[in-house]
Design an enzyme around this catalytic site. Structure first.
Site, short mmCIF file in Angstrom:
data_model
loop_
_atom_site.label_atom_id
_atom_site.label_comp_id
_atom_site.label_asym_id
_atom_site.label_seq_id
_atom_site.Cartn_x
_atom_site.Cartn_y
_atom_site.Cartn_z
N HIS A 10 2.94 -7.71 -4.91
CA HIS A 10 3.22 -9.08 -4.47
C HIS A 10 3.50 -9.27 -2.99
CE1 HIS A 10 7.82 -8.39 -5.36
NE2 HIS A 10 7.26 -7.37 -4.76
N HIS A 11 3.55 -8.20 -2.20
CA HIS A 11 3.86 -8.37 -0.76
C HIS A 11 2.61 -8.52 0.10
CE1 HIS A 11 8.06 -7.64 -1.41
NE2 HIS A 11 7.88 -6.40 -1.82
N ALA A 12 1.43 -8.13 -0.42
CA ALA A 12 0.21 -8.14 0.41
C ALA A 12 -0.11 -9.56 0.88
CB ALA A 12 -0.96 -7.56 -0.37
N ASP A 44 7.11 -12.45 -1.56
CA ASP A 44 6.73 -13.26 -0.39
C ASP A 44 5.24 -13.51 -0.27
OD1 ASP A 44 6.44 -10.51 0.11
OD2 ASP A 44 6.77 -10.72 2.27
#
Length: 433
Positions: free
Chosen positions: A150-152, A191
């Protein structure tokens, strides 16, 4: 003062909650390694799969090996330049890509390793194909533990994540579903997904995470979206040591209210295992049951659901929890005694399907949580009426996401029929063998 975690009620399932589950797993995923000493270990997915198979859950669900995502599919979210870089860079030619490595944030936390691009395409393929099966009504729940990165960002790696498979899966779901809800129970703020849908009301993002001097440093209470997406990003900033009962007292009311008012037609749940007690990088105090309760609660709404993996850096605990949650998705509460499996020695000294909370102090005071909840509900008041979507022609399904034909599956083996055909066989509940 010694803090005692409140005991959690045993999790139960209702016979009426039976769902058709499609489980995506690629046997190659455990072969990739970020490097010696790096906390992210794809091997944990293989460990979870081994437990799932040895508990006999393969009889309850259909098992698929998704086609790896193509460059064209990845570029539905990521930039061509970034994906092209991922496909070309290797540890051997890294010197040639020094400038690009800095630009795309590939280096320390997100190292270049052998098979990086293939690893990304496995992760993306599982989430995209899972979403496509949900769209076509072929299953009620799709599971891809190789996903959840989920951070990419659009053109940047971040927090051990290179390809944002979740965003790709949600883009696929949006072709058929007017509104999609994304829920994130990783200890880190989701994010990358929030940023991707920050300006639209077609995706509501809801992240429960540790906030304050903690990676990635985003996800405060007042981040609620902008433009058309205002009030469609929900952030629940939590503090160290949150236990099962406290987490449940926040999670269930928030999700209930969102379901009631936003009325999503599909939901994506990111099950990061770093919110578990004793995680190498986490600071929460959830037991396996406390974490799994979130999965069971979201499943109880009966909405098409995609479950993806995420963080989790104490491998034995992540494998246990994802296995237990796969059981719940199949309406089975698994026995605590672990069956023998090829990674049995990892689970000593108790050899139980259990992650116990510690005596860690819970810094989340009732006053703090009341303030957070009051704020969130005040923002949600503005989303009381589910946004509608203009009718559009649904584009043709990508050919790559069609069903695998048995002819193209693995060769037939000695038992007759292919492994592919047996993976699709789901045992009836009343079977005796």
């Amino acid at each position: 003062m010694v803090y005692e975690a409140t005991p959690f009620d045993p999790i139960t399932v209702k016979p009426s909650d039976k769902r058709r589950v499609a489980y995506f797993y690629d046997a190659d995923v455990g072969n990739y390694a970020y490097g010696a000493g790096h906390p992210m270990k794809p091997h944990r997915i293989r460990m979870a799969h081994s437990l799932i198979m040895n508990y006999g859950l393969y009889k309850k669900m259909e098992i698929y090996r998704a086609k790896p995502a193509t460059k064209q599919e990845m570029c539905q979210f990521h930039t061509d330049e970034y994906i092209d870089f991922l496909s070309r860079v290797t540890p051997d030619n890294l010197e040639m890509f020094k400038r690009e490595s800095v630009k795309f944030n590939v280096g320390d936390d997100c190292p270049v390793f052998d098979g990086l691009y293939e690893y990304c395409s496995i992760s993306g393929g599982g989430s995209m194909e899972g979403a496509a099966r949900l769209n076509r009504g072929k299953c009620d729940v799709a599971v891809n533990y190789a996903g959840g990165l989920h951070h990419a960002k659009k053109s940047e790696a971040s927090g051990f994540c290179y390809l944002n498979d979740i965003v790709l899966g949600i883009i696929e779901l949006l072709r058929y579903h007017p509104r999609v809800l994304y829920i994130d129970i990783d200890v880190h703020h989701g994010d990358g997904v929030e940023e991707a849908f920050y300006t639209t009301d077609r995706v509501m993002t809801c992240s429960f995470h540790k906030y304050g001097e903690f990676f990635p440093g985003t996800g405060e209470l007042r981040d609620i979206g902008v433009g058309a997406g205002k009030n469609y990003a929900v952030n629940v900033p939590l503090r160290d040591g949150i236990d099962d009962a406290t987490y449940r007292s926040v999670f269930e009311p928030v999700i209930k209210k969102i379901m009631e008012w936003y009325q999503p037609s599909a939901v994506v749940l990111q099950c990061g295992g770093d919110s578990l007690s004793g995680d190498r990088l986490g600071c929460f105090n959830l037991s396996m049951e406390g974490h799994a309760n979130c999965v069971n609660y979201v499943k109880s709404f009966g909405i098409p659901m995609m479950v993806v993996g995420g963080g989790g850096y104490t491998m034995r605990n992540v494998a246990r929890t994802w296995c237990f949650e796969t059981g719940l998705l199949n309406n089975v509460v698994l026995d605590k005694d672990l069956p023998y499996n090829e990674y049995y020695e990892y689970y000593g000294p108790d050899y139980k399907l259990s992650v116990r909370p510690s005596n860690m102090f819970n810094v989340n005071t009732p006053e703090y949580l009341d303030k957070v909840m009051t704020n969130i509900f005040a923002n949600l008041e503005n989303t009381k009426y589910a946004p509608s979507v203009q009718l559009n022609h649904t584009p043709r399904d990508a050919e790559d996401l069609g069903d695998v034909e048995e002819d193209s599956a693995e060769a037939k083996d000695t038992k007759g029929g292919s492994q592919y055909a047996r993976d699709l066989h789901v045992e009836h509940d009343n079977e005796f063998y």
